[in-house]
Design an enzyme around this catalytic site. Structure first.
Site, PDB file in Angstrom:
ATOM      1  N   LYS A 167       0.877  -1.164   0.000  1.00  0.00           N
ATOM      2  CA  LYS A 167       0.000   0.000   0.000  1.00  0.00           C
ATOM      3  C   LYS A 167       0.914   1.213   0.000  1.00  0.00           C
ATOM      4  CE  LYS A 167      -1.221   2.610   2.461  1.00  0.00           C
ATOM      5  NZ  LYS A 167      -0.807   3.987   2.842  1.00  0.00           N
ATOM      6  N   THR A 178       5.294   6.077   2.558  1.00  0.00           N
ATOM      7  CA  THR A 178       4.410   5.589   3.610  1.00  0.00           C
ATOM      8  C   THR A 178       3.897   4.417   2.917  1.00  0.00           C
ATOM      9  OG1 THR A 178       3.526   7.509   4.605  1.00  0.00           O
ATOM     10  CG2 THR A 178       2.237   5.598   4.850  1.00  0.00           C
ATOM     11  N   GLU A 264      -0.843  10.037  -4.385  1.00  0.00           N
ATOM     12  CA  GLU A 264      -2.003  10.857  -4.019  1.00  0.00           C
ATOM     13  C   GLU A 264      -2.315  11.874  -5.110  1.00  0.00           C
ATOM     14  OE1 GLU A 264      -1.070  12.222  -0.096  1.00  0.00           O
ATOM     15  OE2 GLU A 264      -2.090  10.513   0.814  1.00  0.00           O
ATOM     16  N   ASN A 390      -4.286  16.433   0.764  1.00  0.00           N
ATOM     17  CA  ASN A 390      -3.454  16.649   1.939  1.00  0.00           C
ATOM     18  C   ASN A 390      -3.869  17.853   2.763  1.00  0.00           C
ATOM     19  OD1 ASN A 390      -1.352  14.501   2.079  1.00  0.00           O
ATOM     20  ND2 ASN A 390      -1.327  15.036  -0.081  1.00  0.00           N
TER      21      ASN A 390
END
Ligand code: ADP
Ligand code: MG
Length: 696
Positions: A167, A178, A264, A390
């Site tokens: 992920k 991350t 993202e 974000n």
């Protein structure tokens, strides 16, 4: 997907998130060698500290993962919380607690709701099976798709499998992302050998990721080798090791690319190769600098062939690091087109390059003249959505006292300024729309995420509040093929034409009416009861006869519409209900027929005197050479179908659009169902967002 012998996987909702999966488990039926690689962030999470201290190990039976909460920076309770979860899973698995490691991802600084996870542990263990996809889904944060990879190879006459999931989408940078990844194999490797393999593989994969230059507190990659394939342990420096390493690295590269692609807000995968550097470290550093340049990334997003920014970025890094290279002598290729060569711009064809830059993957190659070392880095473009995701992450991710985190992405959460401008523009349309009808066809291929379905329902409700009378027709898309496959009834295509057997049509009806239709109706009725689910069979709304293939071939239960009985729908519209219709018809012969949902939408639009027909699909609109065609006439559309510019599923929409315009519908819109609220933006703003088709 194939997974290694002796490993099982599970994913479920344990209640950290409101509805989505948040708890995952990977277990080996015998204790396995396990190695890990972790973030070098000094503010790292409790589970990461714990795992880093315990690995490599010869006796790990399970990795337990959770999403929604990072268990990071929560004070001294963090490690106890991680251990409590490990113990609960160990107990359910009936192994010592020392055989379980854990990791987490999600919001930082909120205490892990341990009780929820401890309570769910037995259920999670109960779900263990060949469910790697489910485990992969349970570690999503802002991820939008599952990331899986696997390879098989033969070593010493034994078939070895390596499979993993990952992920990651934000905070991906200089070191790891991350990102969490778990790699499993049934090969036999001592922990130290596995660690060496992992470190080398990461160096050529995850370390080359640059999504946004941020480093997370939770990155962790676990490798587990349980030896269940049989055969002696693979030793360092052997031919077997090289073969294993190659396959293992390939799995990591595939996962790394998938992470970059799902960065993202990303709309494109960016691949940057630097060749001809003096050494590998320099090549990688330069590739990552280009890949991480905000200016380059913004260009890639806008498909702006402003290639000067690429060399500028190479030059800046070379200057800062004092690399003895001359970037002005380099060659720069973008999407296979040379833009700079022999110390000068090549005068590349701008529009051609722009069209190529609209492709989902953009590849940049910088070839230096100084050496022969190469490297590649992966990242993504920088879109408006990155900032939105974000900037909103904390404000719209709310953690309640019970530890439940929830993302609230309703239109009401958008900034006041944005809402104001939208409302002002939209208001001018509202009076024009009152009492008018619009048939909205929601394409199956666009229904890829629950959040999209929810935002679609939100939009339909808004349209209705604005006085428009929406009629929804939905498709089935990938869901049908998936279900057929699961039932061992592969959909049959002959000469490009689908054949639907009587068994198939039963499944179709089950998925369309039983699942997709009822899901949409539930979503639409959440706030106010106003949607009514219908199949074309209800009250004889749609009648059909058997369609014959070319040359009279039998297509089974594929139907052509013979009549529309609008009585029931009229009744519903009168009472301001939103009809939601699945494309199944009652045959003249009494059977159930499968219809093309685009055709159904067009015929209903005509029969109901709709003003507008809207297709929500999985592309921005009608495209030509990669560019969106914002507006076109019926004649131009006809021409684009004849010349093969518009084909496949879009041709079906094109024909339906022409038929609808012919039958009195004023405008047809093709828009991107994957962009939240594109329906509102298309209908209620002057410029629109997709393709508008009007009569000649
Ligand atoms: P839906 O489930 O929305 O009906 P389809 O897959 O049937 O989706 O139809 C949309 C597809 O049509 C697109 O994903 C694309 O592959 C294909 N297509 C063919 N020609 C074009 C074109 N000129 N512009 C856009 N899409 C096109
Ligand atoms: Mg279609």
């Amino acid at each position: 997907m194939k997974t290694p012998k002796g490993f099982s996987f599970a994913g479920m909702n344990a209640g950290i998130k409101a509805a989505r999966k948040d708890f995952a488990l990977v277990a080996s039926d015998v204790p396995a060698s396990c190695a890990g690689a972790f973030t070098i962030n000094k503010a790292r999470a409790a589970g990461v500290n714990d795992a880093a201290a315990r690995l490599p190990s010869t006796t790990i039976s399970a990795v337990v993962l959770n999403s929604g909460n990072a268990n990071s920076l929560t004070g001294p309770s963090g490690e106890d919380d991680a251990r409590a979860v490990q113990s609960a899973v160990a107990k359910a698995l009936d192994v010592p607690a020392a055989q379980v490691v854990s990791c987490s991802t999600g919001v930082i600084g909120v205490r892990l709701p341990v009780k929820k996870l401890v309570d769910a542990a037995p259920a999670l263990v109960g779900l263990l099976g060949h469910h790697i996809e489910s485990a992969a889904e349970a570690v999503f944060t802002t991820d939008t798709r599952v990331k899986l990879a696997h390879r098989t190879l033969a070593i010493g006459g034994k078939e070895i499998c390596i499979a993993g999931f990952a992920k990651g989408s934000g905070m991906v940078a200089p070191q790891l992302a991350t990102m969490l990844a778990v790699l499993t194999t049934d090969a036999s490797l001592e922990p130290a050998v596995l660690k060496a393999c992992l470190d080398t593989a990461i160096d050529g994969s995850f370390h080359n990721l640059v999504v946004d230059g941020e480093m997370s507190t939770n990155d962790a990659v676990f490798a587990l080798a349980n030896g269940r394939a049989g055969g002696p342990p693979i030793a360092l420096g052997t031919r077997e090791f090289s073969a294993f390493l190659e396959a293992f690295t390939a799995v990591c590269v595939e996962l790394a690319r998938a992470i970059a692609e799902d960065g993202e807000g990303a709309t494109k995968l960016l691949e940057v190769k630097v060749e001809g550097a003096l050494d590998a470290a320099m090549a990688r550093d330069l590739a990552k600098s280009v890949c991480g340049s905000n200016l380059v990334k913004a260009c890639v997003f806008g498909a702006d062939p402003n290639w000067g920014r690429i060399l500028a970025s190479v030059g800046a890094r070379a200057g800062a690091r004092d690399y003895p290279i001359d970037p002005t002598k380099a060659t720069v290729m973008v999407q296979g087109l040379a833009v700079y060569r022999d110390g000068a711009p090549t005068g590349v064809d701008g529009p051609a390059l722009r069209a190529k830059m609209r492709e989902p993957q953009v590849c940049i190659v910088v070839t230096l003249v100084e050496g022969d070392a190469n490297a590649v880095a992966w990242g993504c473009d920088l879109s408006y959505d990155y900032v939105k995701i974000n900037a909103d992450y904390m404000s719209f991710t709310t953690a309640s006292a019970s530890g439940v985190v929830q993302r609230d992405d309703r239109l009401t959460n958008y900034s006041p300024a944005f809402k104001r401008s939208l409302v002002v523009e939209a208001l001018s349309y509202i009076s024009r729309f009152t009492g008018r009808r619009a048939v909205i066809k929601y394409g199956g291929a666009a229904m890829v995420k629950d959040s999209l379905k929810a935002s679609f329902a939100n939009d339909v409700n808004l349209l209705r509040s604005a006085g428009l009378l929406p009629i929804v027709v939905h498709g089935g898309g990938p869901e049908i093929a998936k279900t057929l496959e699961a039932l061992g009834q592969k959909s049959q295509i002959q000469g490009g034409v689908r054949i639907t057997t009587a068994d198939d049509v039963e499944v179709l009806e089950m998925v369309l009416s039983g699942k997709i239709n009822s899901e949409l109706v539930s979503l639409l009725n959440q706030d106010k009861p106003q949607a009514v689910g219908l199949s074309g069979k209800d009250a004889g709304l749609l009648r059909a006869k058997k369609r014959l293939g070319e040359g009279g071939g039998d297509l089974g239960m594929e139907g052509d519409i013979t009549s529309v009985n609008r009585e029931l729908v009229e009744m519903l519209l009168e009472k301001h209900y939103v009809p939601v219709i699945s494309p199944i018809a009652l045959g003249e012969d009494g059977g159930s027929y499968n219809l093309n949902a685009d055709t159904v939408a067009a015929e209903l639009a005509i029969a109901l005197g709709a003003e507008k027909l809207v297709f929500l699909t999985n592309v921005p609109g009608i495209l030509e050479a990669g560019e969106l065609v914002s507006e076109l006439s019926a004649n131009t559309l006809r021409n684009k179908i004849e010349t093969g510019v518009v084909t496949g599923g879009m041709a079906a929409k094109g024909h339906s659009a022409l038929r609808a315009l012919d039958g009195g519908v004023k405008s047809v819109h093709v828009i991107d169902g994957r962009t939240p609220h594109s329906l509102i933006a298309e209908l209620f703003t002057d410029r629109g967002v997709g393709t508008l088709i009007v009569r000649d």
